[in-house]
Write a protein that holds these residues in place. Structure first.
Motif, PDB file in Angstrom:
ATOM      1  N   GLU A   1       0.989  -1.176   0.013  1.00  0.00           N
ATOM      2  CA  GLU A   1      -0.029   0.004   0.050  1.00  0.00           C
ATOM      3  C   GLU A   1       0.940   1.329  -0.112  1.00  0.00           C
ATOM      4  O   GLU A   1       0.654   2.258  -0.625  1.00  0.00           O
ATOM      5  CB  GLU A   1      -1.058   0.023   1.138  1.00  0.00           C
ATOM      6  N   GLN A   2       1.930   1.246   0.798  1.00  0.00           N
ATOM      7  CA  GLN A   2       2.709   2.299   0.802  1.00  0.00           C
ATOM      8  C   GLN A   2       3.522   2.558  -0.579  1.00  0.00           C
ATOM      9  O   GLN A   2       3.689   3.672  -0.951  1.00  0.00           O
ATOM     10  CB  GLN A   2       3.905   2.317   2.054  1.00  0.00           C
ATOM     11  N   VAL A   3       3.850   1.526  -1.142  1.00  0.00           N
ATOM     12  CA  VAL A   3       4.651   1.580  -2.447  1.00  0.00           C
ATOM     13  C   VAL A   3       3.736   2.217  -3.444  1.00  0.00           C
ATOM     14  O   VAL A   3       3.999   2.951  -4.268  1.00  0.00           O
ATOM     15  CB  VAL A   3       5.091   0.121  -2.701  1.00  0.00           C
ATOM     16  N   THR A   4       2.515   1.467  -3.320  1.00  0.00           N
ATOM     17  CA  THR A   4       1.435   2.278  -4.432  1.00  0.00           C
ATOM     18  C   THR A   4       1.365   3.855  -4.227  1.00  0.00           C
ATOM     19  O   THR A   4       1.238   4.346  -5.154  1.00  0.00           O
ATOM     20  CB  THR A   4      -0.032   1.555  -3.982  1.00  0.00           C
ATOM     21  N   GLU A   5       1.233   4.020  -2.966  1.00  0.00           N
ATOM     22  CA  GLU A   5       1.064   5.396  -2.625  1.00  0.00           C
ATOM     23  C   GLU A   5       2.277   6.378  -3.193  1.00  0.00           C
ATOM     24  O   GLU A   5       2.050   7.478  -3.562  1.00  0.00           O
ATOM     25  CB  GLU A   5       0.952   5.640  -1.364  1.00  0.00           C
ATOM     26  N   ARG A   6       3.315   5.694  -2.958  1.00  0.00           N
ATOM     27  CA  ARG A   6       4.566   6.452  -3.222  1.00  0.00           C
ATOM     28  C   ARG A   6       4.715   6.517  -4.954  1.00  0.00           C
ATOM     29  O   ARG A   6       5.141   7.410  -5.464  1.00  0.00           O
ATOM     30  CB  ARG A   6       5.811   5.792  -2.808  1.00  0.00           C
ATOM     31  N   ILE A   7       4.336   5.401  -5.396  1.00  0.00           N
ATOM     32  CA  ILE A   7       4.183   5.485  -7.069  1.00  0.00           C
ATOM     33  C   ILE A   7       3.580   6.647  -7.482  1.00  0.00           C
ATOM     34  O   ILE A   7       3.878   7.499  -8.364  1.00  0.00           O
ATOM     35  CB  ILE A   7       3.960   4.228  -7.601  1.00  0.00           C
ATOM     36  N   TRP A   8       2.242   6.768  -7.099  1.00  0.00           N
ATOM     37  CA  TRP A   8       1.128   7.759  -7.478  1.00  0.00           C
ATOM     38  C   TRP A   8       1.771   9.316  -7.247  1.00  0.00           C
ATOM     39  O   TRP A   8       1.717  10.015  -7.832  1.00  0.00           O
ATOM     40  CB  TRP A   8      -0.048   7.652  -6.790  1.00  0.00           C
ATOM     41  N   GLU A   9       2.367   9.437  -5.881  1.00  0.00           N
ATOM     42  CA  GLU A   9       3.021  10.503  -5.561  1.00  0.00           C
ATOM     43  C   GLU A   9       4.161  11.229  -6.401  1.00  0.00           C
ATOM     44  O   GLU A   9       4.205  12.329  -6.680  1.00  0.00           O
ATOM     45  CB  GLU A   9       3.536  10.335  -3.996  1.00  0.00           C
ATOM     46  N   LEU A  10       4.901  10.236  -6.626  1.00  0.00           N
ATOM     47  CA  LEU A  10       6.119  10.572  -7.545  1.00  0.00           C
ATOM     48  C   LEU A  10       5.693  10.727  -8.773  1.00  0.00           C
ATOM     49  O   LEU A  10       6.247  11.811  -9.343  1.00  0.00           O
ATOM     50  CB  LEU A  10       7.430   9.598  -7.213  1.00  0.00           C
ATOM     51  N   ALA A  11       4.864  10.167  -9.482  1.00  0.00           N
ATOM     52  CA  ALA A  11       4.294  10.416 -10.920  1.00  0.00           C
ATOM     53  C   ALA A  11       3.741  11.716 -10.798  1.00  0.00           C
ATOM     54  O   ALA A  11       3.985  12.344 -11.906  1.00  0.00           O
ATOM     55  CB  ALA A  11       3.391   9.485 -11.378  1.00  0.00           C
ATOM     56  N   GLU A  12       3.023  12.022  -9.799  1.00  0.00           N
ATOM     57  CA  GLU A  12       2.471  13.437 -10.116  1.00  0.00           C
ATOM     58  C   GLU A  12       3.412  14.362  -9.528  1.00  0.00           C
ATOM     59  O   GLU A  12       3.357  15.527 -10.355  1.00  0.00           O
ATOM     60  CB  GLU A  12       1.294  13.452  -8.918  1.00  0.00           C
TER      61      GLU A  12
END
Length: 168
Positions: free
Chosen positions: A13-24
């Motif tokens: 879940e944290q990895v998923t959140e970080r992926i979305w955060e960095l992409a944005e």
């Protein structure tokens, strides 16, 4: 995946959140398509919407990427923050549409570099629905630099942070 400090993702879940955060945060990505013979990549400004589980791009109606997406909808998006040693790749399905409402919603002043306004009839909406993502996340540039310097001195490979892949 190794346990990480509070600033770094350790659960899916944290990895998923970080992926979305960095992409944005990074914005510009290399958008890669397949033309039937080879991959083709080009830089595009991503409009990331985790709430809609979509990544949007405004593109021109002309261009080979639209034809490639129509024939081969699986694409890859790659973001790089070289100064922070942070990298994200998202793979998913893409589709091109003429959704004038969404084009208008996504329009920004930066888009004036390519079109006069959001009503330009040549603008198309390219939507990617993410299927999976991969993250390479280093703690920070100072730590990464020190690890690379130590690797040069010792002749070993630097430990630059964790890599994780998740379904999106």
């Amino acid at each position: 995946m190794k346990e990480r400090s509070d600033d770094n993702p350790s659960t899916p879940e944290q990895v998923t959140e970080r992926i979305w955060e960095l992409a944005e945060k990074i914005d510009i990505c290399m958008f890669t398509t397949w033309d039937g013979d080879q991959q083709r990549s080009r830089p595009l400004s991503a409009r990331v919407s985790r709430q809609e589980h979509a990544i949007y791009f405004l593109v021109d109606e002309e261009g080979h990427k639209n034809e490639q997406v129509d024939k081969f909808p699986t694409v890859s998006l790659a973001w790089a923050d070289n100064s922070g040693h942070k990298y994200v790749v998202i793979a998913g399905k893409a589709a091109v549409s003429n959704d004038r409402g969404k084009i208008s919603d996504l329009w920004s002043n930066w888009d004036k570099a390519w079109w006069e306004d959001a009503n330009d009839p040549s603008i198309r909406l390219l939507t990617v629905t993410p299927e999976d993502g991969e993250l390479w996340d280093s703690p920070n540039a100072v730590v990464a630099g020190a690890k690379m310097l130590m690797a040069v001195v010792t002749g070993g490979a630097p430990e630059m942070g964790d890599n994780a892949k998740v379904d999106l």
